[in-house]
Structures are given as structure tokens and as C-alpha cells.
Design a protein around this motif. Sequence first.
Motif, short mmCIF file in Angstrom:
data_model
loop_
_atom_site.label_atom_id
_atom_site.label_comp_id
_atom_site.label_asym_id
_atom_site.label_seq_id
_atom_site.Cartn_x
_atom_site.Cartn_y
_atom_site.Cartn_z
N GLU A 170 10.11 8.54 14.34
CA GLU A 170 10.47 7.15 14.41
C GLU A 170 9.68 6.49 15.54
O GLU A 170 9.58 7.04 16.64
CB GLU A 170 11.97 7.03 14.69
CG GLU A 170 12.52 5.64 14.48
CD GLU A 170 13.98 5.55 14.90
OE1 GLU A 170 14.41 6.28 15.80
OE2 GLU A 170 14.69 4.72 14.31
N ILE A 220 4.43 9.15 11.84
CA ILE A 220 5.24 7.92 11.86
C ILE A 220 5.08 7.20 10.52
O ILE A 220 6.06 6.75 9.92
CB ILE A 220 4.83 7.03 13.04
CG1 ILE A 220 5.31 7.66 14.34
CG2 ILE A 220 5.44 5.63 12.89
CD1 ILE A 220 4.80 6.99 15.58
N VAL A 267 6.25 -1.07 11.48
CA VAL A 267 5.53 -0.23 10.53
C VAL A 267 6.05 -0.54 9.14
O VAL A 267 7.23 -0.35 8.85
CB VAL A 267 5.74 1.28 10.82
CG1 VAL A 267 4.94 2.12 9.86
CG2 VAL A 267 5.36 1.60 12.25
N ASP A 305 7.08 8.68 7.93
CA ASP A 305 8.52 8.56 8.14
C ASP A 305 9.15 9.86 8.62
O ASP A 305 10.30 10.15 8.30
CB ASP A 305 9.20 8.09 6.84
CG ASP A 305 10.54 7.42 7.12
OD1 ASP A 305 10.77 7.09 8.29
OD2 ASP A 305 11.34 7.25 6.19
#
Lengths: 418, 260
Positions: free
Chosen positions: A78, A72, A85, A75
Motif C-alpha cells: 500500500e 504497489i 495510484v 496492489d
Amino acid sequence: MKNIIKVENLSKTFYLHTDKKNTARQLFTSFFSQGKVKKFNVLSNVSFEVKQGEFIGIVGRNGSGKSTLLKIIADIYEADKGSKVEVNGKVVPFLELGVGFNEELTGRENIFLNGTILGMTKSYLNTKFDEIVDFAELRDFIDEPVKTYSSGMLVRLAFSIAIQSDADLYILDEILSVGDSGFQRKSAHVFADLKKQGKSVLYVSHDINTVKEICDKAILIDNGEMVAFDKPERIGRMYEDIILKRINKSENDVVKEGNVEKAGNSIKSITFMNTEYKPQKVYERGQPIHLKIDINVEEEDNEMYVGVGILDFEKDVWITAVNTAVDEFEHSWKKGSNELFLSFNNNTFNKGRFYVVVSLFKKEPGPDSNYDYFDSRETEQYLEVFSSDRRNGKLFLEHEWKQGEQQKNITMNSLADE
Amino acid sequence: MTKITSKNSIDLLIELVKTSFKMRYQNSVLGFLWVLIKPYAMFLVMYLIFSNIIRSSVENYALYLLTGVIFITFINELLVLGQMSLLERAHIILKVSFPRYIAIVAALIGAVINLCINLILILFIVLMKGIEIDLIGIVHLILVITILFIWGVGMAFITSILTVRIRDLKNIIELGMFMMQYGTPIFYSLDDNLIPNSKIKLLIQYNPLTIMMNQLRAALNVYGQRDFLLLIIVLVLGLLFLFFSYMYFSKQVKKIAEFF
């Protein structure tokens, strides 16, 4: 110091369709029947901040959610709605080395392919090309297809490319231990340099010792929740507690499931025990390891023997194997259940995890001694050995160091003896 | 979130195109000649059969057929390479966050390169036949290719996402392409009055692929009339389609790694 990462209330849920819809027919039929959707809360409400220049370790058992958290931040996945974040700056994930390597291409071509995938430009790679090749120690092979490389060469090349990416945050998934010891020393220097340059690192591992060594702080994750964010020493103790607790919960389920119950002579269960013959699975080095093997005998057979092998965690290497045939142990089997005890009194394992395999076999007469197996079972859970020192390798062997005069004296003495 | 310079995006695009071009014909004796062999073999077979059966009134039937075959091969590659582009790069997508649209554009540029190789050969044949090629024709040709590329990228933005979730979309598209081979006048011409059913004829006539194929032929002075205005309309529609399909893509692609 500015924040590199700011994570607030991060949650991640995976939806697993028990009937996975990968074809149109399945998708079509599932319009009518809703299908079963399993929800997995892989991460829930994780919050933390990483400041510039900090080295943060992330520890947790397999399946605790560490990798999902990294993906996460990198990236790739999601986060759920409501999670926050924030990542300031360029992130380079080393979730795997050599992403996109193409084995038909030469080392040179792969430098540009992998480098651009990691976000570098071609002109930047041109200026760093020699540095990469020299660091990887592959000057003579750089124009050969990488399919001719050994796995060590591949990893060296991949690592050398990855470290050139000029990021603000590096995400490392247990890759500090690549290459031979010389290369490891070189990579350790690289990380020391990163620290000097004020780069941030997220380092994931289940080896708490490395985390203690290089990280300023550590995050402990268990079952998708952040248990603590603290100094690595304290996190290390908490992590060991979690492992011990889990092991004590499931002490007797050692026999691997799914093994078809065979008629006849078979192994019922294998139990690790301590000196008081209580179940235990985590040992300090030096603490004797006792094994209780329950065997069911349908047919008395004095030619039936028992073998115990210990494998490393990757199940690649036999650390040791012993059996009652070679040891000339005289069994006294009786019909029904039998208990057999095996003790390794001199436990010289280094810190690590090991699997144990027990087999029941009949010794065939004849010179080449082919074994005829009744049954063979592997423990489902590993045997874990802790030690506070930092020794490498699977085993510790008694040894002695000598230098200069001491050695000369010994050689002289042994010569005199002859 | 991740800042990657546009310079890197271009370099990455070039590297990906280069790699797939090298890989496509790796370990084959004839190498990239296959780019030419496949459509030309298809052309030869069709020519031997149809030039005897149909006896088309089209002038330069051989070139008419050849341009048709090259055109449909290109469309086929656009669709297939485009829809597989995310799935084929799953191993990278799962590990590194780079702009995902690059994977799609890279795959389609591969198709354009193959087309260009074929077109160069066609240009030779056209010139040898004594057909003149004018500068406006070349501009027209480039415009046709650009429009098809834009529509191709737009399609791939949708199909590449859907293919990850519904694996048999690949078969559906293959089947559609098979039908399209007969629904576009590749080896026959609508001028020949071969199709008695007027509704089917209308359907073929206004098939967008028919229109584009004939514009490609017109650009090379092989068949039909150029219609510049029509191309501009298709281009504008294509850009609109690209915009909306990109909106869909950028929303869906964030979750794509979970579906591999």
C-alpha cells in the motif's frame, strides 16, 4: 486512448524497527522504550501515466525502488497517504513465475491452482488447457508431479499459464529470458501479440538492451526518485551515466570487507585499471583490462604464487582462471608491500558483469599439486563490460562463417595438403 | 483496484481447499485416515481412564466423551488453521493480489471437512446404539457448525493479522486451548457434582464452548436439551462479530505484505 495507470505523487516509506518486534515479549518491552524506528523512503513523489497499448520499461539499479513500485501497482503493497495510484482494468503481475506451484501436485493440478491464483476461472482454464499444455511442450508429463520436472520445464509451464490470463496490464519482472532459445522465440511472439491486442505492459529490467528492443518508453528510477520518463534510447544513456558515476565514486573499495586480516602474507587490495593505469571498472569490449594487486609479504617465500579467477555475475561459473604457477612466472617478493600487475590485453567479454577472485597460495611439492592458501579475496564490486552489439553468452570468440562452395574449397585444400 | 470476478473467488477457494487437503496427508501411509485416528485415539485413552475413575452418571458416556473430543478437536483446528492462514500463504500474498479473505476461509473449510468426516462416523455409532436421529436434530447440528464456523472466521480475521506481527501468538493460543480442554466438560459432566467450588462450576457452565458443545450433543440426542433460540442469539452475535472483525481485517490486510 484511455489511461491504464495514473500515478501521482507516489511515495512509499518503510518503517524498520531496529529491534524487530516479532514476539510478544519484544512488543511488550517496546511499549515502554519507544525503540528505534528507521525510516526508509523507498519511493518519493513518483508520477507517470501509462496509456492503453503502451509498453513501458522500468530501469534502475538494484535497490532503486523498481520492485516496490511494481508491487504497489500490483496492489501488494500500500502506498503512503497522499499518493494517488489509479489502475483501470485487470492487472496480472508476473513478479515471479509459478506462484503457488505445489511440487507434490501434478502439472495438470498446478495449472488449475496457479491459474485461479492468477485470477482465472476454472471453466476458462478448462477451455485453455490444451493450449497451455502444448505451449509448454509438456503433453507427456502433464500428469506427473511437478517435482519430477526440470527447472526449464517448470518455467515453461508457469509461463504458459501466466500468458493465458486475460489482463489489461501485465507486470513483468525480468522474465523474458526464460527457457531455451526456441521457447524464447515463442514468448517473443506472445509479447508481439499482446502489443497487437492493445495490452499494456510494465517491464522491469536492468538490461537496457531488452528495454530498448520492446518498450515504447521507459522510466528511470534511482534512489527512489523518478529521474526521467522518456524514449528508451535516452533512458539507456542516462542509466549508463548513473552506473559510471557510482563506480567512479567508489573506486578503491574493491577488497571485500569482513575478511579477517591474517598475519603473514596477504592481499591488501585489488584495483581495476585502464591503459593509463587509472582506476576504472567499466570497460568497452576490446579495451584491455588491467588489474593491480597489492600484496603484503611478511615472510619472503619464493614458492608463493598468485591466482586470478573471473566469475560470472551469479558466481556460478568460472569464466577463466589463471595463475603464476602454471604460467611459470618468476616472482621476486620483497618484505613489505608488493605490487603485481595482470593484464588481459585481449578483452573478449560480452556485455555483462563479472566478479574477480584473487588468491595467494603456496605450491605444495608432489604430483597432485595441492594448493595451500595464504589468502583469498573476492572483489566486492563487479567488473562491468559494455558493448553496443547484441551478442549472447559471456565471451566473444574469434570466428568465421562459411557456406556452400567456400567450405567445399577449404575441405578440398586441406585434403590436398595431406 | 484489481477486478476479480466472484466466480474466480469461488474457484480459487476450491483449489486452495483441495490443495491443502491433499497436502496435509501427503506421503503418509494411512493418508487421510489420520483425520479419524487422532481424535479416536484420544477418545480411547480418555475413555479407558475416565470411565473407570469418574463413573459418570451420564447415559451413553462413551458417545458423550466422543462428541466432546470431536468438538474440541474442531475448535482447535479452527483456531490454529485460522491464525496461520495468512502466514502460511505468505509466498503467494507477496506476489499476487487476490482477495485475502479467501486464504482464511479456505483454511477453515479444511477444518469443517475434517469435522464432517468425523461426524459421519459418529452418526453410525449413534444409530447403532439405538439412538434415533431426527431431521430437526440434523438442522440443529448444521446450525451449530455454521455458528462455530462464523465465529472461527471472525477470530481468524483478527488472529491471522496479529500472528504475522506477533509470532508467539501461536503459543498463546495453544496454551489457551490446552486450558480450554479442562474448562469445558469433555470427559466429565456438570451433573455429577464433581466440582465443589461453585464459582468455577459457574465459569465452566457459562463458558461459550460448553454451551456450544452441549448443543452439538443435544442435536445428536446424546446429552442435554436443544435450545434453538439460544443458537439464534449466538448466530446473530457471531454475524456482528464477523462484521467488525472483517472491518479490522480489511484495513490491516493492505499492509500485511510488508510484515512477512
